[in-house]
Structures are given as C-alpha cells and as structure tokens.
Design a protein around this motif. Structure first.
Motif, short mmCIF file in Angstrom:
data_model
loop_
_atom_site.label_atom_id
_atom_site.label_comp_id
_atom_site.label_asym_id
_atom_site.label_seq_id
_atom_site.Cartn_x
_atom_site.Cartn_y
_atom_site.Cartn_z
N GLN A 1 33.24 34.05 34.80
CA GLN A 1 34.69 34.32 34.22
C GLN A 1 34.68 34.76 32.79
OE1 GLN A 1 37.30 34.62 35.92
NE2 GLN A 1 39.00 33.39 35.50
N MET B 1 32.98 37.07 31.55
CA MET B 1 33.02 38.66 31.62
C MET B 1 34.12 39.26 31.99
SD MET B 1 29.04 39.53 33.10
CE MET B 1 28.76 37.85 34.27
N TYR B 2 34.41 40.48 31.13
CA TYR B 2 35.34 41.31 31.81
C TYR B 2 35.28 41.84 33.16
CZ TYR B 2 37.59 41.40 27.21
OH TYR B 2 37.88 41.19 26.01
N GLY B 3 35.97 42.09 34.06
CA GLY B 3 35.73 42.66 35.35
C GLY B 3 35.36 44.18 35.14
N ASP B 4 34.52 44.66 36.07
CA ASP B 4 34.27 46.23 36.08
C ASP B 4 35.53 46.81 35.93
OD1 ASP B 4 33.49 48.77 36.52
OD2 ASP B 4 32.56 48.34 38.56
N PRO B 5 35.97 47.65 34.85
CA PRO B 5 37.11 48.50 34.94
C PRO B 5 37.25 49.55 36.07
CG PRO B 5 35.57 49.04 32.91
CD PRO B 5 35.05 47.70 33.71
N GLU C 1 46.76 46.23 39.93
CA GLU C 1 47.13 44.86 39.85
C GLU C 1 48.46 44.41 40.84
OE1 GLU C 1 47.42 47.06 37.34
OE2 GLU C 1 46.47 46.34 35.49
N ALA D 1 45.83 36.61 43.93
CA ALA D 1 44.90 37.31 43.05
C ALA D 1 45.33 38.53 42.53
CB ALA D 1 43.81 37.81 44.08
N ARG D 2 46.22 39.21 42.96
CA ARG D 2 46.65 40.40 42.52
C ARG D 2 45.73 41.61 42.57
NH1 ARG D 2 49.80 40.20 44.21
NH2 ARG D 2 51.21 41.52 43.09
N PHE E 1 41.23 47.81 32.00
CA PHE E 1 40.68 46.23 32.03
C PHE E 1 41.73 45.29 32.57
CE2 PHE E 1 37.58 48.47 29.67
CZ PHE E 1 36.42 47.72 29.93
N MET F 1 42.16 44.15 35.67
CA MET F 1 41.80 43.48 37.07
C MET F 1 41.02 42.33 36.55
SD MET F 1 43.13 44.93 39.31
CE MET F 1 42.60 43.97 40.79
N ASN F 2 41.45 41.12 37.40
CA ASN F 2 40.69 39.90 37.27
C ASN F 2 39.46 39.95 37.91
OD1 ASN F 2 39.92 36.98 38.32
ND2 ASN F 2 41.58 36.37 36.94
N ARG F 3 38.22 39.45 37.15
CA ARG F 3 37.07 39.71 37.79
C ARG F 3 36.65 38.86 39.20
NH1 ARG F 3 32.13 41.26 35.47
NH2 ARG F 3 30.30 40.75 36.45
N LEU F 4 37.16 37.69 38.90
CA LEU F 4 36.90 36.86 40.11
C LEU F 4 37.88 37.38 41.35
CD1 LEU F 4 36.85 33.08 38.80
CD2 LEU F 4 35.07 34.81 39.65
N ALA F 5 39.09 38.05 41.20
CA ALA F 5 40.00 38.64 42.26
C ALA F 5 39.02 39.62 42.77
CB ALA F 5 41.13 39.03 41.73
N GLU G 1 29.15 47.74 33.48
CA GLU G 1 28.81 47.73 34.91
C GLU G 1 28.36 49.26 35.13
OE1 GLU G 1 31.25 46.02 34.00
OE2 GLU G 1 30.90 44.14 34.53
N ARG H 1 24.08 40.78 27.65
CA ARG H 1 25.37 41.65 27.38
C ARG H 1 26.07 41.18 26.18
NH1 ARG H 1 29.22 42.70 32.57
NH2 ARG H 1 31.24 42.32 31.29
N GLU I 1 32.41 39.53 24.62
CA GLU I 1 32.79 38.29 25.36
C GLU I 1 32.12 37.16 24.77
OE1 GLU I 1 32.47 41.28 29.37
OE2 GLU I 1 30.59 40.63 28.36
N GLN J 1 45.43 30.09 46.26
CA GLN J 1 45.39 31.92 46.06
C GLN J 1 46.40 32.45 47.04
OE1 GLN J 1 44.02 33.10 43.67
NE2 GLN J 1 42.53 34.43 43.85
N GLY K 1 37.26 37.42 31.76
CA GLY K 1 37.63 38.09 33.35
C GLY K 1 38.88 37.83 33.92
N ARG L 1 41.94 37.69 32.23
CA ARG L 1 43.13 38.52 32.02
C ARG L 1 44.28 37.86 31.61
NH1 ARG L 1 40.93 40.33 29.43
NH2 ARG L 1 42.03 42.35 29.11
N ASN M 1 47.56 36.64 37.86
CA ASN M 1 46.72 36.01 38.74
C ASN M 1 47.20 34.57 38.60
OD1 ASN M 1 44.38 34.48 39.16
ND2 ASN M 1 43.44 36.38 40.10
#
Lengths: 377, 377
Positions: free
Chosen positions: A70, A72-76, A100, A239-240, A261, A263-267, B32, B45, B50, B70, B238, B240, B264
């Motif tokens: 969590q 880390m930013y998610g992959d954009p 989203e 999760a969106r 950026f 998008m939630n990474r875990l989602a 990524e 990283r 982050e 969720q 991550g 957001r 989220n």
C-alpha cells in the motif's frame, strides 16, 4: 457581458461561468447518509445493485496478501490488469483503459467530447451519473422515453440524427429496469448511427445477461465504446475499478486528461485475481439468477407484477403510480430496508430491488406486505 | 473556422477543440513501465517519494478487517473520514473535501476555476501534474523561476497580479527541492495576493517539515485552499486518499463536479485508522529524519552538496549541469535504483532521492560512486 464580469469579480474565487451555473448535485445519496439521518443502520442493503455475495476469495486474499504494498503508488498504466483483460476479451491492451469505476470513465469520456452547447442523447430515466457529467461540461442533454420499459435504441439514434449529437448513452442491460435488447438488434440499429456520433454501450450488468445481449462488434469500430466494471458481477463496488474498450485512438485519448495515478494499487491487484477466477463468476451468476427468481416469487406472492431482469436487480411494478411506489419505498426504508426506485414516469411505478443473500431477501419478504399495506391506507 | 469544422467532421469521434490540441501526456512514467522496458525489476524504489516504511499497522489491519466490505460502494461523502480530519484540524467537516489523492483534487480545483485562456501561476519546475491539469482545461500557465532553490512566493504573487491569475500553485515544503518557507513569510506574502486569485497551498509533505512552516490561517479565509495527503507521511500512496481544506463554499463547490463515488471503500477505512495512530506518525517522522541524515552523509562522502530537506526526499547537487546529473541518474537506474530528478535548470543539477529503508539506502550508497564515476568519464 459587463454584468457577468462584475459578478465574477464579486465572487471569490472566480469560478468558471459554467461552474457558477451548476447546482451542487449529488447523483445518488448513499445509504450511509440515510443511516446518519435516520440514526439507525439499515438491516438490508438492497438499493445500490451491489453484489452482496462479494468478490472471489482469490480477490479477497489478494487484498490481504498485497496489503503491505500500500505504500507504493499503483501502476498508472494498469498494465497487468489491461493485459489480462485483453486476453479475456481477445483484444490488445491498447484497446482498454482502466478507470475509477464506470462513473469515472464516463466523466472522462464526456470531457473528451462535450463542450458547452454540444448535444448528447440518453433515455429519460437512465443513469443519472451520466447526465451529471454531461451537465458538468455544459452539454445539452436530450432525453428519449423508454418504450415498454426498455431503452428505445432506434429512437435514441433517431434523436441523435435530429440534434446532431456527439454522444449517445445506452445501457444494456438497462438500469433501473433490468431489461435488455439483443446484440443483433444493437448491430442493426447502429447502421443508422449518424456520422460523428459515438455510441456508449454501458455493459455494467452484462455478465448477468444472456450471451445474445452482447453485440459482436469489431474492436476497430470507431462508432462504439463499451464500458465494463468490477462493481457488479465481480462483487467489488468498493474497489472502484471499471474499464472501457474501444478503438485504439479513442482509448489513447483518455491519456490526455485522466488522473493517471487515480487507481488504488490493491484494487488493481484484486481485480486481476477476480478476473482469473471464472468458476466463482459462474457461481455468482447462478446465485444471482436464483435471487432474481426469489424476488419474482415475492412479488407474485404480493400480487405484484415484475419486470423480467437480466441484471442483479428486479424492478417490481407496484401496480399504481409513482406516488404510490414512493410510499411503498418509504415503507421499506422505515423498516430498515435500503432500496431505490426509478425517477421517471411511467417507470416510477416500480421499486428496484437488488439481489441479496437469503437473509436480506427474507427481511425484504417480511417487510414488503407491510409497506404495501401502509401505502394503500 | 470552416477549416476547423471540416477537421472536426473528419475525426471520429468529435473531440472538443481543446482536447484535439492536447498532447497525450503522462505527467510521470511509473517505475513499473521502466521495469517492463528494462525487463528487470528495480532493487530500490527511491524515485517517487513514497514512504517505504508503509502505513500504521492499524491501517494495515483495517485493510484486512474490512476486506469483506469490498462489495459495498464507499460512502460518497467520506463522512467519517472528514469528521476525523475535522477533529484533527479543529475545523468543521464542511471545510474538508476528500478526493482521489491530491492529483485528483488538483484536477477538480482547476476545473472549477479555469476556462480556456484563464491565467495561472506556478514555479518553473514545480509539480508537473498541476501543469497537466491546467493545460487540460485550456489554462495559460505562467512559470516563475525558483530563487535559491526555493519557490519564490513574492514573485509568484507579483506575477499573478501582472497577469490577473485565477490560481497560484505553491507547494510548502516544495517538491522537487525539499525546501520550505515559513508560515509567517507565507502570511505576509498573502497580504499582496490580488483580489480574485486563489492560492493553492500544497502541503503534501508538511508532516515532515518544522511546525513553523505552517501558516496560521483562518479556515474562513477565502484566499487559500490547503491540500494534504495520506500518500506521504501516512505511507499509503497506493490508497489514493487526499483532502483539501478551505472555506465552506469553496469546498462545497467540489460537489458540482467531483466523481462522488470515486473513493475506494477500504482506503477510506485505512485512512481513518492511520489518522488515529499518532504514535506511528511521530515514529515515521523520526525515521524519515534519520533517513535524510543518512542521504546527506552519503552525498558528503561523495563530495557532493545537498539541499537541506523538510520532506522525505533529498535533492543531491551533482555539482555540474543538468546533462551531468542526467548521466548520474541513468547510472543509478542502470544499477537498479529507481530515482528521479528535477526537470528545469538550475534545479536539474540535482538528483532527488526518497528516504528508504536501510536496505534501500545501502544499495544507493553502493551505486552512487559508480554512477558518478561513469558520468565523469
């Protein structure tokens, strides 16, 4: 002109003219707000077409497994998710943009196409969040009535021709009625689509619908953009995660304006896992079908008609006008059942019930006759 | 005019004129994407600021505890989170709007104020995502040079006066240099803010900075909107989750345009828990301070100057021009260390290193002299 300028100087900050004219709308009031107003929690949450069976256990365990990511930013670029989606739909990841939820993607899409005064066509009583975005960018919205509780694709396209629309919104299956038109019917209708008009095919509920509801269209077809989500069949509304599929250049245009950026990474991780669990999806579809059947039965037991549904909700015809249905709705809410109803006549003779677990539908079954009785007083 | 019309008919779909003129920009390429291009994962990283120490264990356990929620949409009003934030900042929840990171909120804010041709002021080399949004809504961006590696607040305000700007962007502490100006200096400078100009105070890194960096402003002050995030000190990039604080009517105006269901659900839960764990936050700030010190030492060991930082990153002055620093950066990346650098001269003499765990900084320490040596060849 001078007058407007004067007003602008007086307000602080200086909003755009368009924003000054917009109301502070909320497309939907969430159940949490209603709970706070009522000072009591709902006992059953059957109003937002959420999927109470929840996501695949694989998705849930991804949420846990990757929770330490969590930071880390998610992959954009949502590359892995787009790749998996590409494989599923047999198209290139370049034909897919992740966003989203469908709500977010609709906002981006409207922004790409709609300037002030541009024309857009939708069905009267269809998804309000789309309308919200169109107004938000100054678009002029034309509403076509439903025909026999279905979105009237021929009239939508006809109206688009008349008003020179840039966009048509069409949900298949439809929300709030749960009806659908066949893919072949859509394909035929699209032959009359005016040049320069993009057809939005919102397929949020398509996993619940018969396969014949899906039009076979080439992904190179520039006339159509299709929207899908992990909020419904995949049980991950919180999760969106939504996605759009379309011609590569159209998809690429989202890169000009989207929140890269966002998008939630875990989602993203959870969606990837959910996608891999097709058994779960098939079970889910079966469970939802059983749930629809149960709601049909509850309606019938109360001598009410219902609309056959290709979604995870059922519109129950309360048999009278909108004001009666509104009373039934209020009667359900006062008994702790969160439900919603169509906004527009004649669909507003109905209340809309999302498929729930047995426990939830038991509560609904108990509450409905009481609500009907109170409404009839 | 006719020519434009002709072009519009030929493109499909019919984008707005503004969108047609926009490039397909990505404000930042994510690590990524670089990993996929390089076909190898980064070993450390350290490029996106982050927080490698991650969120509070309370936030992590909330992610797990509530994962079975969720299936539900998140509360579109983020009521609980806004209430907790209101308590923390001793303001009303009505002074707070929660959004999809500061990036998302900046997008909304620009949309609220900026029409085509409107003027906006920022520092040359400051946050590119803000610039992306301004261009995306057709705003005209004016860039003021840094002064001694600090954002030059007096000149920003002066320029806003000259060009009749609707917005000024000011980050305190600043990214990418890590410097700050005192709250008192900000307050004094604001006295000269032209009427009708909104001052954006981006405080993404403020938890890492000395308390005196925070200006004491009334929340009723219509001239300023402050932005905060859970991505930095709270270690949840991550997720957001960002928020804006400002005068009630300004905050309310976001309701006109934001993606109401964009947040989220689990991220909101996790943020709420993170907020309650002040001990963790204090530990984090200490850890980051230690990490900064370590990066200073590494720089000094390599006979490099560094910029004293009030953030979780350090700008190391590579001692020559931008093309040299770029070579150093490339040398680090080729050794598996993800880092970024300022875009604009003379700040681009630096590379920007985020504080990492011991393991990450060990790798950086080992890689830096090699990168410097290669760059000097």
């Amino acid at each position: 002109m001078l007058y407007l300028l004067y007003l602008n100087v007086m307000t602080y900050p200086r909003y755009t003219r368009l924003v000054n004219e917009l109301p502070s709308t909320v497309p939907f009031v969430g159940p949490e707000s209603q709970e706070r107003d009522r000072k009591i929690l709902f006992e059953a949450r059957l109003g937002a077409n959420e999927n109470m069976f929840g996501p695949s256990p694989k998705a849930l365990s991804a949420l846990k497994k990757y929770s330490n990511e969590q930071w880390m930013y998610g992959d954009p670029t949502s590359f892995e998710l787009r790749s998996a989606l590409g494989e599923k739909h047999q198209i290139s990841p370049d034909n897919i943009v992740v966003g989203e939820g469908i709500d977010g993607l609709l906002g981006y899409l409207v922004r790409l196409l709609v300037s002030e005064g541009d024309h857009v066509v939708t069905s009267d009583g269809a998804y309000p969040t789309f309308n919200y975005h169109v107004s938000g960018f100054g678009g002029h919205l034309h509403r076509v009535p439903y025909l026999d509780d279905r979105e009237d694709i021929a009239s939508l396209i006809n109206r688009a021709q008349t008003v020179d629309a840039k966009l048509i919104y069409f949900a298949n299956p439809d929300n709030p009625m749960g009806t659908y038109v066949s893919g072949n019917e859509i394909k035929r209708a699209l032959e009359d689509l005016p040049e320069g008009c993009l057809f939005i095919l919102d397929e949020a509920y398509s996993e619940f619908a018969p396969a014949l509801s899906l039009p076979r269209l080439e992904i190179t077809d520039k006339r159509v953009i299709r929207l899908r989500t992990f909020s419904k069949a995949y049980g991950m509304a919180g999760a969106r995660v939504g996605y759009a599929m379309g011609e590569k250049n159209l998809i690429k245009s989202f890169e000009k304006i989207r929140n890269h950026f966002g998008m939630n990474r875990l989602a993203q991780r959870a969606a990837l896992e959910a996608l891999s669990d097709d058994n779960w999806l098939q079970e889910m579809i079966q469970k939802v079908e059983n749930g629809r059947q149960r709601i049909y039965n509850i309606a019938a037991k109360n001598k009410l008609k219902f609309i056959n549904s290709a979604t995870n909700f059922v519109a129950i015809d309360c048999g009278q006008d909108g004001s009666f249905a509104k009373k039934v709705l209020a009667g359900l809410i006062s008994q702790g059942i969160f439900v919603r109803m169509p906004f527009v006549c004649p669909q507003d003779r109905c209340i809309r019930i999302s498929v729930g677990k047995k426990r939830d539908l038991d509560k609904f079954e108990k509450a409905l006759p009481i609500a009907l009785e109170r409404a009839s007083r």
